[in-house]
Write an enzyme that holds these catalytic residues in place. Structure first.
Site, short mmCIF file in Angstrom:
data_model
loop_
_atom_site.label_atom_id
_atom_site.label_comp_id
_atom_site.label_asym_id
_atom_site.label_seq_id
_atom_site.Cartn_x
_atom_site.Cartn_y
_atom_site.Cartn_z
N GLY A 1 72.19 63.86 34.32
CA GLY A 1 71.34 63.27 33.37
C GLY A 1 69.86 62.60 34.05
N TYR B 1 66.17 53.90 30.81
CA TYR B 1 67.37 54.50 30.32
C TYR B 1 68.04 55.22 31.16
CZ TYR B 1 64.64 58.08 28.00
OH TYR B 1 63.51 58.96 27.41
N GLU B 2 69.26 55.67 31.01
CA GLU B 2 70.19 56.63 32.00
C GLU B 2 69.84 56.05 33.56
OE1 GLU B 2 70.27 60.81 31.74
OE2 GLU B 2 69.85 60.67 29.55
N GLY B 3 69.97 54.77 33.47
CA GLY B 3 70.00 53.97 35.13
C GLY B 3 68.84 53.63 35.21
#
Length: 380
Positions: free
Chosen positions: A242, A362-364
């Site tokens: 992702g 987001y996503e880390g």
């Protein structure tokens, strides 16, 4: 090293660019202001095969490589990051994870519809106290024999109200820590599953972000992805891919702002000449172009690693870390080049600046990417 795109990849890139200008650009400012989900645009992206780009045609996908997906994400994100994040989540977090780790029955039942764009999915990991610390899941999935009973809350879920299928990460065996976590497929409308109000966000305002509440939701055992306790590993593997999609989104936001700023600098005049002829502006454009190219190669390398079957944890983390940083820096400079007009919505760059920020979160978060990178490089 060969940086030349194939003829097919060039065609996909052009198709995405044409679609973005023809279908996403009209109304993008209004959708941002009113927080309107791009339903019609998402439907059309599904018809073009953008919603399941890497999925095998057997399950309704386009069967393309990761680089083709990245090229598409970049072009869509140049125009509308709210639409491109729908593509990213559906491709990277939902379809990929389900195709890679799901059972044949799960793929037949859910993947085909998502890959074709008939429905879209959501990935549910973050909680009020478990964002970056994904091991601290408070959402529970108690094993009741032939089903799980799901209770808890998930926060900041992209496609929160628009999705039909939700992959939910929950704790089944608290005593086992991260080895006791499972990934469950939850359908919209299951009794006890509630969707909270839409978040009023700084950027990507067209994307619908919601909290999800689970109150004694019965999830059939056959909806578990992988073996018992596989959920945390599933989430980490899925997020690693992702990151590449979000890196491509950040790259696209940066490249889109740069293209607008360069065009404007050739039209806007000050002190008797176009502002592009002033060194102060020309040097800004030089820096932007160089940094975007560097980010682009990092993103392409991460996509290439994934396609080659290489370990892409560190290359994906580096791509996201740097591309998101450049997205912020480039959009801020684009607003500066536009001057007063940059602060006005009709010129787009202020929206891009707001959209860019989420790519560092987001996503880390960027800090998490640095943890991934530092751990990797210090192993050797």
């Amino acid at each position: 090293m060969n940086f030349t795109l194939t003829e097919e990849q060039e065609m996909i890139k052009q198709a995405a660019r044409d679609f973005a200008h023809a279908e996403l650009l009209p109304g993008v400012i209004e959708r941002d202001e009113t927080q309107q989900f791009p339903s019609e645009q998402v439907k059309k992206m599904g018809e073009l095969g953008f919603m399941g780009m890497m999925v095998d045609p057997e399950y309704g996908g386009s069967g393309l490589d990761t680089l083709s997906y990245v090229l598409t994400m970049e072009e869509l994100s140049k125009i509308d990051a709210s639409s491109s994040v729908v593509v990213s989540v559906n491709n990277s977090l939902v379809c990929w994870g389900l195709e890679t780790y799901g059972s044949k029955e799960q793929k037949e039942k859910y993947l085909k519809k998502m890959a074709s764009g008939e429905i879209i999915g959501a990935f549910c990991l973050s909680e009020p106290e478990a964002g970056s610390d994904a091991t601290s899941q408070k959402t529970t999935a108690l094993d009741k024999g032939d089903h799980y009973v799901l209770n808890g809350t998930k926060n900041w879920i992209t496609n929160g109200n628009s999705a039909s299928i939700y992959i939910v990460i929950a704790q089944t065996h608290v005593e086992k820590g991260h080895k006791g976590i499972n990934a469950l497929i939850v359908e919209k409308g299951m009794p006890g599953f509630e969707i909270g109000p839409k978040e009023n966000k700084l950027g990507i305002r067209g994307s619908d972000t919601h909290s999800l509440i689970f109150n004694d939701v019965k999830v059939p055992k056959e909806n578990r992805i992988g073996e018992d306790g596989f959920g945390f590993k599933f989430a980490m593997k899925t997020l690693a891919g992702g990151r590449i999609g979000i890196a491509a989104q950040a790259l696209g936001i940066a490249a889109g702002a740069y293209e607008l700023a360069k065009k404007y600098s050739k039209e806007r005049r000050a002190f008797g000449t176009e502002i592009a002829n002033h060194q102060a502006i020309a040097f800004k454009l030089a820096d932007m172009h160089t940094q975007i190219q560097a980010a682009r190669y990092l993103v392409y390398k991460a996509a290439w690693d994934k396609d080659q079957g290489n370990d892409y944890d560190i290359s994906g983390a580096m791509a996201k870390l740097y591309a998101s940083q450049i997205a912020m820096e480039t959009t801020v400079e684009a607003v500066q080049i536009f001057g007063g007009n940059g602060f006005v919505k009709e010129y787009h760059v202020e929206r891009m600046m707001r959209d860019a920020k989420i790519t560092q979160i987001y996503e880390g978060t960027s800090e998490i990417q640095k943890i991934v990178i530092s751990r990797s490089i210090l192993k050797n």
